[in-house]
Enzyme design. Structure first.
Site, mmCIF file in Angstrom:
data_model
loop_
_atom_site.group_PDB
_atom_site.id
_atom_site.type_symbol
_atom_site.label_atom_id
_atom_site.label_comp_id
_atom_site.label_asym_id
_atom_site.label_seq_id
_atom_site.Cartn_x
_atom_site.Cartn_y
_atom_site.Cartn_z
ATOM 1 N N THR A 1 -1.478 2.079 7.242
ATOM 2 C CA THR A 1 -0.182 2.185 6.576
ATOM 3 C C THR A 1 0.504 3.442 7.092
ATOM 4 O OG1 THR A 1 -0.875 3.575 4.697
ATOM 5 C CG2 THR A 1 -1.298 1.202 4.521
ATOM 6 N N CYS A 2 1.661 3.772 6.504
ATOM 7 C CA CYS A 2 2.357 4.984 6.945
ATOM 8 C C CYS A 2 1.579 6.249 6.586
ATOM 9 C CB CYS A 2 3.762 5.038 6.336
ATOM 10 S SG CYS A 2 3.781 5.027 4.533
ATOM 11 N N ASN A 3 0.638 6.143 5.648
ATOM 12 C CA ASN A 3 -0.095 7.328 5.199
ATOM 13 C C ASN A 3 -1.562 7.347 5.602
ATOM 14 O OD1 ASN A 3 2.013 8.684 3.910
ATOM 15 N ND2 ASN A 3 1.799 7.429 2.078
ATOM 16 N N ARG A 4 -2.062 6.264 6.209
ATOM 17 C CA ARG A 4 -3.480 6.242 6.578
ATOM 18 C C ARG A 4 -3.743 5.215 7.671
ATOM 19 N NH1 ARG A 4 -6.126 6.776 2.442
ATOM 20 N NH2 ARG A 4 -4.422 6.958 0.963
ATOM 21 N N GLY B 1 23.738 8.892 1.767
ATOM 22 C CA GLY B 1 22.430 9.039 2.395
ATOM 23 C C GLY B 1 21.350 8.255 1.666
ATOM 24 N N SER C 1 -3.383 7.820 -2.970
ATOM 25 C CA SER C 1 -2.053 7.689 -2.386
ATOM 26 C C SER C 1 -1.235 8.954 -2.570
ATOM 27 C CB SER C 1 -1.302 6.507 -3.033
ATOM 28 O OG SER C 1 -1.942 5.289 -2.741
ATOM 29 N N GLU D 1 0.300 4.438 -7.137
ATOM 30 C CA GLU D 1 1.281 3.431 -6.683
ATOM 31 C C GLU D 1 0.591 2.090 -6.426
ATOM 32 O OE1 GLU D 1 1.546 2.151 -3.419
ATOM 33 O OE2 GLU D 1 0.147 3.392 -2.295
ATOM 34 N N ASP D 2 1.389 1.014 -6.520
ATOM 35 C CA ASP D 2 0.855 -0.347 -6.460
ATOM 36 C C ASP D 2 0.759 -0.917 -5.052
ATOM 37 O OD1 ASP D 2 0.521 -0.602 -9.184
ATOM 38 O OD2 ASP D 2 2.536 -1.375 -9.513
ATOM 39 N N GLY E 1 28.316 10.427 -1.910
ATOM 40 C CA GLY E 1 27.278 10.523 -0.891
ATOM 41 C C GLY E 1 26.859 9.134 -0.435
#
Length: 409
Positions: free
Chosen positions: A48-51, A188, A107, A112-113, A186
């Site tokens: 994933t983006c984190n692992r 962003g 996480s 988180e799910d 804004g």
């Protein structure tokens, strides 16, 4: 069999490394197939983006398997120096880690799910290409079951930590969003997130003003009913709005009290740092900013951490059953051999007695049943004892004794 894992995650590897050490689907398949070629036929890649981590089974007696997996992982990402961030564990520690990962306790956003679905997808890919067996199937399914149970009982993910989400929830609770006219200053990422929540909760009309008019117009692809006005017209737009949400990257205030004319909107939400909205506005209207919202975030974080403690107790309980099962299958081969030996002894004894005695067909059937039941009764306690032993060394000693006693090859 020993369960183990190897890989990197956000705790030890920065974003640059994580971007470079990320498996594509093709790389996952190639990696698992190569692992099988090297004798590791049960493994799963969670990327994933984190692992980017690999979970696998080490067959008993295969001392070099973890080293082999380490080499294969580093070969896959040969252009990245992983020496300071790659981690590997085995045994109960690795099992507990997978359970915690699946439940969202490892996480970046605690509890988180999304990771639960990502683990299931990783398992399904591994199973589809034939890189799982009964051991990995059991471990992953137990981890998923435990995570789903925690989600149902503890509702960890329902205690929000997103400042944007909490800010919109405060507006929803204090003045209501459904049917309201809202101005968003804004365009962003934070502003877009706020827009999604506003539409989700039924805002009647949403207007956006941004310094970059062209950037604001790009939002129409996702929000076709959006009204867009030039940044210079923001105060005019407020005259027709009941709620104002501001999320710019400006270094100074973009909404000042002295510029406001006529009746003020009911509420202001400032999601910017530094602040977009002058705090003096809070004297005449409801104002939420990051300072007030962070207090709620801190409270929610403490609540999540308390729930995480309860979740860990649930994981520990589930791990006991999984470890017991993994321990019992180590002796499956011995038990199977013991049962086969039992059948041989029953067959030999029955044939001998059947020759010596003049038995009717009914008596022959009864004799065979009694012989089989008696011998199985004799073996029942040793088999149960063997299955309950957790120590690999003790299991091996019991297996050796049983094989000698019953002359099992």
């Amino acid at each position: 069999m020993e369960f183990a894992y190897i890989g990197i995650n956000y705790k030890d590897a920065n974003q640059d490394i994580r971007d470079r050490v990320s498996f594509t689907d093709n790389q996952k398949i190639d990696f698992m197939n190569e692992a099988a070629e090297r004798g590791i036929d049960q493994c799963m890649v969670v990327s994933t983006c984190n692992r980017s981590e690999v979970f696998f089974l080490v067959p008993d007696g295969s001392e070099n398997v973890r080293e082999t997996m380490h080499i294969l992982y580093e070969e896959t990402f040969a252009d990245v120096n992983l020496s300071s961030c790659i981690r590997e564990k085995g045994g109960r520690e690795a099992l507990s880690y997978l359970f915690r990962v699946t439940a969202g306790l490892e996480s970046m956003v605690l509890g988180e799910d999304q990771i639960l679905g990502q683990v299931r997808d990783a398992y399904e890919l591994s199973r589809t290409i034939g890189c799982t067996g009964k051991e990995l199937n059991k471990v992953v399914r137990d981890a998923v079951t435990c995570a789903k149970k925690m989600k149902t009982m503890l509702h960890i993910s329902e205690t929000p930590l997103s400042v944007s989400y909490i800010g919109i929830q405060q507006l929803r609770e204090q003045v209501g969003i459904e049917g309201r006219r809202v101005l968003v200053v804004g365009s962003g990422k934070t502003a877009v997130l706020a827009l999604r929540y506003l539409y989700e909760y039924g805002a009647k009309q949403v207007t956006v003003c941004s310094r970059t008019f062209a950037h604001a117009r790009e939002l129409l692809s996702e929000f076709p009913k959006l009204l867009i006005v030039p940044f210079e017209k923001r105060y005019d737009a407020m005259q027709d709005c009941e709620i104002v949400v501001s999320a710019t990257s400006s270094p100074h205030h973009v909404i000042r009290k002295k510029q406001l004319q006529g009746q003020l909107p009911l509420a202001f939400l400032d999601l910017a740092s530094p602040r977009d909205i002058e705090t003096a506005i809070g004297e005449d209207a409801l104002l939420f900013n990051l300072d007030s919202l962070e207090k709620i975030v801190d409270g929610n974080r403490q609540k999540r951490e308390k729930l995480v403690g309860q979740g860990q107790l649930m994981i520990d309980e589930a791990l006991e059953e999984t470890e017991e099962w993994l321990g019992s299958i180590r002796v499956d081969a011995t038990i199977e051999s013991l049962q086969q030996r039992c059948e041989e002894i029953v067959g030999d004894s029955y044939e001998y007695l059947n020759r010596k005695l003049d038995l009717s067909p009914r008596e022959q059937k009864i004799l065979k049943k009694i012989l089989k039941a008696s011998l199985h009764r004799l073996l029942r306690e040793p088999i149960l004892e063997l299955k309950q032993i957790q120590s690999k060394e003790q299991q091996e000693e019991y297996e050796r004794v049983l094989r000698e006693l019953f002359q099992i090859q």
